[in-house]
Motif scaffolding. Structure first.
Motif, PDB file in Angstrom:
ATOM      1  N   THR A  15     -29.529  21.574 -11.937  1.00 21.73           N
ATOM      2  CA  THR A  15     -29.044  21.412 -13.310  1.00 21.73           C
ATOM      3  C   THR A  15     -30.199  21.158 -14.257  1.00 21.73           C
ATOM      4  OG1 THR A  15     -26.975  20.499 -12.465  1.00 21.73           O
ATOM      5  CG2 THR A  15     -27.460  20.114 -14.775  1.00 21.73           C
ATOM      6  N   SER A  16     -31.142  20.337 -13.840  1.00 16.48           N
ATOM      7  CA  SER A  16     -32.312  20.040 -14.658  1.00 16.48           C
ATOM      8  C   SER A  16     -33.146  21.300 -14.891  1.00 16.48           C
ATOM      9  CB  SER A  16     -33.155  18.967 -13.982  1.00 16.48           C
ATOM     10  OG  SER A  16     -34.349  18.773 -14.683  1.00 16.48           O
ATOM     11  N   VAL A  18     -32.146  24.413 -14.875  1.00 14.06           N
ATOM     12  CA  VAL A  18     -31.428  25.331 -15.761  1.00 14.06           C
ATOM     13  C   VAL A  18     -31.499  24.841 -17.203  1.00 14.06           C
ATOM     14  CG1 VAL A  18     -29.145  26.216 -16.337  1.00 14.06           C
ATOM     15  CG2 VAL A  18     -29.929  26.259 -13.983  1.00 14.06           C
ATOM     16  N   GLN A  19     -31.360  23.548 -17.415  1.00 12.66           N
ATOM     17  CA  GLN A  19     -31.385  23.015 -18.774  1.00 12.66           C
ATOM     18  C   GLN A  19     -32.767  23.140 -19.396  1.00 12.66           C
ATOM     19  OE1 GLN A  19     -29.959  19.034 -18.304  1.00 12.66           O
ATOM     20  NE2 GLN A  19     -27.809  19.631 -18.398  1.00 12.66           N
ATOM     21  N   GLN A  20     -33.821  22.931 -18.617  1.00 12.20           N
ATOM     22  CA  GLN A  20     -35.169  22.945 -19.167  1.00 12.20           C
ATOM     23  C   GLN A  20     -35.715  24.359 -19.350  1.00 12.20           C
ATOM     24  OE1 GLN A  20     -37.627  20.537 -16.703  1.00 12.20           O
ATOM     25  NE2 GLN A  20     -36.597  18.629 -17.229  1.00 12.20           N
TER      26      GLN A  20
END
Length: 54
Positions: A15-16, A18-20
């Motif tokens: 998730t991290s 993908v977000q970054q």
């Protein structure tokens, strides 16, 4: 469903990523791991077919 800390860490890391950086880096990592896994699996399965010159 039981809580698995390793699975939670992996989900959080994905998730991290993908977000970054968007989905591109995650997809790139997944593809590299899949290709390496296929190569290692093929090597493991095919190494038993070597000719033995005894």
């Amino acid at each position: 469903m039981e809580h698995h800390p390793a699975a939670a860490w992996l989900t959080e890391a994905a998730t991290s990523a993908v977000q970054q950086h968007g989905a591109g880096n995650l997809l790139r990592i997944v593809l590299i791991v899949m290709i390496l896994g296929c190569a290692l699996t093929a090597w493991f399965l095919l190494r038993g077919y070597k000719k033995k010159d005894d």
